[in-house]
Design an enzyme around this catalytic site. Sequence first.
Site, PDB file in Angstrom:
ATOM      1  CG  ASP A 231      -2.088  -0.944   1.064  1.00  0.00           C
ATOM      2  OD1 ASP A 231      -2.190  -1.610   0.018  1.00  0.00           O
ATOM      3  OD2 ASP A 231      -2.913  -1.028   1.998  1.00  0.00           O
TER       4      ASP A 231
ATOM      5  CG  HIS B  20       1.641  -0.484   5.054  1.00  0.00           C
ATOM      6  ND1 HIS B  20       1.113  -1.583   5.697  1.00  0.00           N
ATOM      7  CD2 HIS B  20       0.588   0.300   4.709  1.00  0.00           C
ATOM      8  CE1 HIS B  20      -0.214  -1.462   5.745  1.00  0.00           C
ATOM      9  NE2 HIS B  20      -0.552  -0.331   5.159  1.00  0.00           N
TER      10      HIS B  20
ATOM     11  CG  HIS C 125      -6.226   6.242   2.307  1.00  0.00           C
ATOM     12  ND1 HIS C 125      -6.431   6.129   3.665  1.00  0.00           N
ATOM     13  CD2 HIS C 125      -5.669   5.074   1.912  1.00  0.00           C
ATOM     14  CE1 HIS C 125      -6.010   4.957   4.084  1.00  0.00           C
ATOM     15  NE2 HIS C 125      -5.534   4.282   3.045  1.00  0.00           N
TER      16      HIS C 125
END
Length: 245
Positions: free
Chosen positions: A73, A221, A128
């Site tokens: 992400d 991440h 987001h």
Amino acid sequence: MKSIAAVTAILTAAAIPSYAVYAADTTKHGYGQGTSVDEKNRPSDAVQFTRQYGDYDACAISEDEKRIIITFDQGYENGYTSQILDTLKEKDATAVFFLTGDYAKKEESLVKRMIAEGHTLGNHGMTHASLPTLSHDEAVEEIMSLHNYVINNYGYEMQYFRFPCGEYSEDSLQTVQECNYKTVFWSYAYVDWQTDKQPDPAESLSKLTKSAHGGEILLLHSVSATNAAILGDLIDELRANGYTV
């Protein structure tokens, strides 16, 4: 290097739609893989999610029991993505990078490198935003404004959507499908995003290796120093245990 087409085929096969005709529920849910696993070491909640929401082209695990799909992400850049891309190139591996609008706009060179080196770009929402909190039109705008930005600026058409914050509803799953996207959650993730409280690399490598399972969609991440440090060893360990990465 594994092709985008290979990842596309795996994720496409994970959820085959039959297009439900009933009105979709608008109740907001928070996704998580849970802690219980089945006899194949697959998180039970990920398996159940894929079974329950396959009609919406949604999955949290793939059907390819030999493959592990690594996903990142990309909310913001913290200086580790180049190192991650270097490692993936060295190991002849590919990943799926879910971009936010802010990332797509600010990190042009890195996004271009992802495309050039055969990785898959995914849509993580222009702002987001939590999709279940938006109206239908707002949700479509959240998805398609980023979709169109990436087409117009990178010549790349994204196909996969990951819900920000893991928050979804049946209605928002249906909206994503209406936008001709497939929803991709994950079957394993760990606390790696706290930049001021990074997990121990050795412990993280052990955790990720022990949790590995066929069909895994692994969420990492790219802001994590730990992930950047252990990625090469993780790929080696997964391959040594018989998985394709």
